[in-house]
Design a protein around this motif. Structure first.
Motif, PDB file in Angstrom:
ATOM      1  N   HIS A  18       0.487  -1.544  -0.204  1.00  0.00           N
ATOM      2  CA  HIS A  18      -0.242  -0.071  -0.362  1.00  0.00           C
ATOM      3  C   HIS A  18       1.162   0.864  -0.188  1.00  0.00           C
ATOM      4  CE1 HIS A  18      -2.531  -3.216   1.486  1.00  0.00           C
ATOM      5  NE2 HIS A  18      -3.842  -2.502   0.761  1.00  0.00           N
ATOM      6  N   ASP A  19       1.495   1.954  -1.349  1.00  0.00           N
ATOM      7  CA  ASP A  19       2.578   2.871  -1.625  1.00  0.00           C
ATOM      8  C   ASP A  19       1.478   4.112  -1.793  1.00  0.00           C
ATOM      9  OD1 ASP A  19       1.326   1.004  -4.112  1.00  0.00           O
ATOM     10  OD2 ASP A  19       3.142   1.856  -4.879  1.00  0.00           O
ATOM     11  N   PHE A  20       0.682   4.314  -0.920  1.00  0.00           N
ATOM     12  CA  PHE A  20       0.213   5.633  -0.910  1.00  0.00           C
ATOM     13  C   PHE A  20      -0.679   6.912   0.284  1.00  0.00           C
ATOM     14  CE2 PHE A  20      -2.948   2.489  -2.294  1.00  0.00           C
ATOM     15  CZ  PHE A  20      -3.313   1.903  -1.199  1.00  0.00           C
ATOM     16  N   TYR A  21      -0.922   6.983   0.490  1.00  0.00           N
ATOM     17  CA  TYR A  21      -0.615   8.120   1.535  1.00  0.00           C
ATOM     18  C   TYR A  21      -2.099   9.144   1.849  1.00  0.00           C
ATOM     19  CZ  TYR A  21       3.617   6.357   1.686  1.00  0.00           C
ATOM     20  OH  TYR A  21       5.164   5.244   2.154  1.00  0.00           O
ATOM     21  N   GLY A  22      -3.093   8.641   2.802  1.00  0.00           N
ATOM     22  CA  GLY A  22      -3.354  10.035   2.341  1.00  0.00           C
ATOM     23  C   GLY A  22      -5.142   9.836   1.997  1.00  0.00           C
ATOM     24  N   ASP A  77      -9.309   4.678   4.807  1.00  0.00           N
ATOM     25  CA  ASP A  77      -8.945   3.825   5.409  1.00  0.00           C
ATOM     26  C   ASP A  77      -9.345   1.834   5.010  1.00  0.00           C
ATOM     27  OD1 ASP A  77      -7.723   4.698   7.487  1.00  0.00           O
ATOM     28  OD2 ASP A  77      -9.063   4.806   8.920  1.00  0.00           O
ATOM     29  N   TYR A  95      -6.143   0.878   2.867  1.00  0.00           N
ATOM     30  CA  TYR A  95      -5.687   0.140   3.269  1.00  0.00           C
ATOM     31  C   TYR A  95      -5.121  -1.547   3.821  1.00  0.00           C
ATOM     32  CZ  TYR A  95      -3.444   4.583   2.789  1.00  0.00           C
ATOM     33  OH  TYR A  95      -3.557   5.763   1.829  1.00  0.00           O
TER      34      TYR A  95
END
Length: 273
Positions: free
Chosen positions: A75-79, A82, A85
């Motif tokens: 899960h190479d992403f942010y913000g 939920d 993820y």
């Protein structure tokens, strides 16, 4: 948009370039791009023994292939919300085949690396049953279009092993200009995309490799060009007499081109016509 071929019949295992879009695509479920990945890409991947993904999100100094028996969902992403993820794509790799390909093209191997979202996100839509092994080949960190085109050439024999090559990036990728309100499509994004597809249709490889200097709005379409490099790997993996067919050409967020292209063999298309 231009279609280099409108009536090509898909021979199996010819390379594909897809635009994987935002991680939110898997949750939106109401866009043309979602429909393409969930339905048409599924058909386009039928019959493969394994899928080799080249994602914009894995770059190394030396080409490297993931040889894990089970491919971890990265899960190479942010913000993002939920639930994204918690998504897991429990797909097998193929260590023996991946190692064979690494030897064939002179790549390194990584037995721990899994699938980043440029790889698992389109596959969780296209192959939700994880019924085809998937593993990745890294891009070249700071490599040019020509470097990635040459890397793609090394992959031309993989169809003989039953392996489908998919480059996963974006035809346009400027996160700073995205319109979250989904307003009108920006003309510059259309012009850039049409230029790329037009040069494919005319087999102008030299112009494509020099897109940064020749394509309209190139720097705006790709402030950084990492998301376009998988396109050049797929292009290099195509036969010299390819016919490029636009499989999908929608836009999201005003200027994020979700273009997908398959590189058919001219001889097969002519025989099927």
């Amino acid at each position: 948009m231009t279609n280099a071929s409108s009536n090509a019949t898909a021979p199996s295992l010819t390379p594909i370039f897809i635009s994987h879009g935002s991680p939110m695509l898997v949750a939106r479920q109401n866009t043309p791009a979602f429909d393409f990945l969930a339905h048409e890409l599924a058909r386009q991947t039928d019959g493969a023994r394994a899928i080799l993904m080249i994602s914009a999100h894995w770059q190394t100094k030396t080409p490297t292939i993931s040889t894990a028996a089970r491919q971890e969902t990265i899960h190479d992403f942010y913000g993002f919300p939920d639930p994204l993820y918690r998504l897991q794509y429990d797909v097998a790799g193929n260590p023996e085949l991946a190692s064979e390909i690494a030897d064939l093209i002179g790549a390194e191997t990584d037995a721990k690396r899994g699938l980043d979202h440029g790889a698992w996100m389109p596959m969780i839509l296209a192959r939700p049953d994880a019924d085809i092994p998937v593993f990745q080949l890294s891009m070249l960190g700071h490599g040019s279009p020509a470097d990635h085109y040459e890397l793609g050439k090394k992959l031309r024999g993989l169809r003989n092993l039953g392996v489908l090559v998919i480059g996963s990036g974006a035809m346009t990728h400027n996160l700073r200009t995205l319109d979250r309100n989904e307003g009108p499509i920006d003309p510059w994004a259309v012009e850039f995309t049409n230029w790329m597809l037009g040069k494919l249709g005319s087999h102008d490889i030299d112009a494509l490799l020099d897109y940064r200097a020749q394509a309209p709005h190139a720097a705006r379409a790709h402030p950084e060009d990492d998301h376009l490099m998988p396109f050049y790997v797929a292009l290099g993996a195509a036969s010299d007499d390819f016919v490029a067919e636009t499989l999908h050409d929608s836009f999201e967020f005003g200027n994020l081109a979700m273009t997908a292209v398959r590189f058919y063999d001219q001889g097969t298309v002519t025989a099927a016509a």
